[in-house]
Design an enzyme around this catalytic site. Structure first.
Site, PDB file in Angstrom:
ATOM      1  CG  HIS A 245      -0.152   4.257  -2.017  1.00 19.20           C
ATOM      2  ND1 HIS A 245      -1.402   4.687  -2.398  1.00 19.20           N
ATOM      3  CD2 HIS A 245       0.530   4.015  -3.173  1.00 19.20           C
ATOM      4  CE1 HIS A 245      -1.473   4.721  -3.726  1.00 19.20           C
ATOM      5  NE2 HIS A 245      -0.317   4.312  -4.215  1.00 19.20           N
TER       6      HIS A 245
ATOM      7  CD  GLU B 210      -2.234   6.061   0.756  1.00 20.71           C
ATOM      8  OE1 GLU B 210      -3.048   5.157   0.475  1.00 20.71           O
ATOM      9  OE2 GLU B 210      -1.876   6.921  -0.063  1.00 20.71           O
TER      10      GLU B 210
ATOM     11  CG  HIS C 253      -5.138   2.854  -0.958  1.00 20.42           C
ATOM     12  ND1 HIS C 253      -4.026   3.285  -1.645  1.00 20.42           N
ATOM     13  CD2 HIS C 253      -5.419   1.624  -1.443  1.00 20.42           C
ATOM     14  CE1 HIS C 253      -3.656   2.354  -2.507  1.00 20.42           C
ATOM     15  NE2 HIS C 253      -4.485   1.334  -2.414  1.00 20.42           N
TER      16      HIS C 253
ATOM     17  CD  GLU D 242      -8.192   6.308  -0.897  1.00 17.37           C
ATOM     18  OE1 GLU D 242      -7.424   6.615   0.054  1.00 17.37           O
ATOM     19  OE2 GLU D 242      -7.789   6.026  -2.033  1.00 17.37           O
TER      20      GLU D 242
END
Ligand SMILES: [Zn+2]
Length: 462
Positions: free
Chosen positions: A85, A88, A216, A308
């Site tokens: 992404h 990110e 991410h 994440e």
């Protein structure tokens, strides 16, 4: 003359300034960084591109190995992918830091890093979505806020919703029988995916990756497969059904290795959300279809988790050093996890390597296969297992193996050719054995025959 002086001063300045790299890197800067690391550690690195983005930017990978560019049998391949992404961005910067760190520590003869590089082939892709990054970075510079600016690729597609959906097939097969690994791609898959996705799929099909993480941002948690929920979302409930893989315990351990080696991920409370131990099954957090993580597990030998790493998707430059220190040990420990379970060679009686042999572990309904060099890697938790190797035209071989907590156990197989020649000599009435039929579960590469699978329902089963 003054040009030369200026170049000299420039070089001197660059040399002095170079180690301080806690800043964001635009595309050109990122490419420069990768080559800088390569130039500093030319004997253990290689820069290669797996293809181009929509806008023509290269998807670069920096490889670390004692023999860059070469697969050494029994040496596992592992990868990190960042910035899928585009907005990110922490993973992208962490992977650049990691690259520099591996190079410097190898040069300093840090024994842990030397060993890691000598025993492992590490592939680092700091950005899978360089086009999205440029949009996000430009917006950041102009102080344009927007949670999703730059997330997608240049065609406006979310790359982590762009992989072929193999979950539907596996959920059906788990219930009704059928291949449990290496599910085939749809015939027209190339026309259904973005250039970045296509490049990554071809990449992960051409290396026998064993372990991987996809970096991410937007939360702080280690997320493991499946991402796609088996059940439907229950109305009114935010969390969907936990949907474990047959390797659930192993995946939980891999995720915990990261979260506990991380500075604060394991504490659970982050970004206003709570995840016990700092880990979560993807589907139980929110269901996600066509993600890269599930695709790795269902189509290849690779076990991938999704990390994440920051509440803020585009952290301020001033936070990068703290983030690096919070992630450094975790990034190294996760790579080291590829050295567990069992590995070995699959050969025939004449010591020819057998590629695509299927390695099945009793009690775990997910097989792996040997790579092009006949070597296989099966990540396993400590315990005693029954392991079977099969290949077309050979008798299966089964052994019992006890796996310890440290080194991977070496388990080689030497398969004997099955003897179908004995049968067809002349038609013998009442002959029952016209070639061996392997149990369905272990029929090697059955997944490649599209006909044998999928009379699947239109939607997910259940
Ligand atoms: Zn993301």
């Amino acid at each position: 003359m003054s040009d030369l002086v200026s170049i000299f001063l420039h070089l001197l300045l660059f040399k002095l300034v170079a180690p301080v790299t806690f800043r964001h890197h635009r595309y050109d800067d990122l490419v420069r960084m990768l080559y800088k690391v390569h130039n500093e550690c030319p004997h253990i690195t290689r820069v290669y591109s797996i293809g181009r983005s929509v806008k023509g930017r290269h998807l670069y990978v920096l490889e670390f190995s004692d023999y860059p560019g070469i697969h050494e049998p029994l040496e596992p391949e592992v990868k990190y992918v960042g910035n899928m992404h585009g907005n990110e961005v922490l993973g992208r910067e962490l992977l650049l830091q990691l690259s520099e760190f591996l190079c410097e520590e190898f040069r300093n003869r840090n024994q842990r890093i030397v060993r890691l590089v000598e025993d492992t082939r590490i592939h680092i892709m700091p950005s899978m979505n360089p086009d999205g990054y440029e949009v996000a970075a430009a917006a950041q510079e102009r102080d344009i806020s927007g949670y999703l600016v730059g997330r997608n690729n240049a065609n406006g597609v979310d790359l982590n919703r762009n992989f072929p959906d193999l979950n539907t097939y596996i959920y059906y097969n788990e219930k009704n029988g059928g291949p449990n690994h290496h599910l085939p791609l749809p015939d027209n898959w190339k026309s259904q995916v973005e250039p970045e996705t296509q490049a990554v799929i071809q990449w992960i099909r051409s290396f026998n990756f064993v372990l991987s993480a996809n970096l991410h941002g937007g939360a702080v948690v280690a997320n493991y497969p499946y991402d796609k929920s088996l059940g439907h979302r229950v109305r009114g409930f935010r969390r969907t059904a936990n949907t474990p893989t047959p390797d659930d315990k192993l995946f939980q351990k891999l995720a915990k290795i990261y979260s506990y080696a991380h500075g604060w991920m394991h504490q659970g409370w982050n970004c206003g959300d709570y995840f016990p131990d700092g880990i979560t099954n993807g589907a139980s957090w929110y269901s996600l279809s066509k993600g890269m993580q599930d695709f790795n597990y269902l189509h290849t030998n690779c076990f991938e988790i999704t990390l994440e790493l920051s509440c803020d998707k585009f952290p301020l430059q001033g936070e990068l050093q703290r983030e690096w220190l919070g992630n450094r040990e975790a990034l190294i420990q996760f790579l080291e996890q590829v050295h567990q379970g069992i590995k070995g060679m699959v050969r025939d009686e004449n010591y020819n390597n057998l590629a695509d042999a299927v390695i099945s572990v009793g009690g775990i309904n997910h097989d792996v296969t040997s790579g092009a060099h006949g070597d296989y890697f099966r990540l396993l938790l400590p315990g005693t297992y029954t392991v079977t190797a099969t290949a077309p035209g050979f008798d299966p071989e089964t052994v019992s193996v006890t796996v310890g907590p440290a080194e991977p156990k070496l388990v080689n197989f030497q398969l004997k050719r099955s003897t179908p020649q004995a049968a067809p000599k002349r038609r013998i009435p009442n002959s029952g054995h016209r070639g061996r039929v392997l149990p369905k579960k272990v029929q090697p590469r059955a997944a490649r025959k599209k006909e044998t699978m999928m009379k699947q329902p239109q939607r997910g089963p259940a």
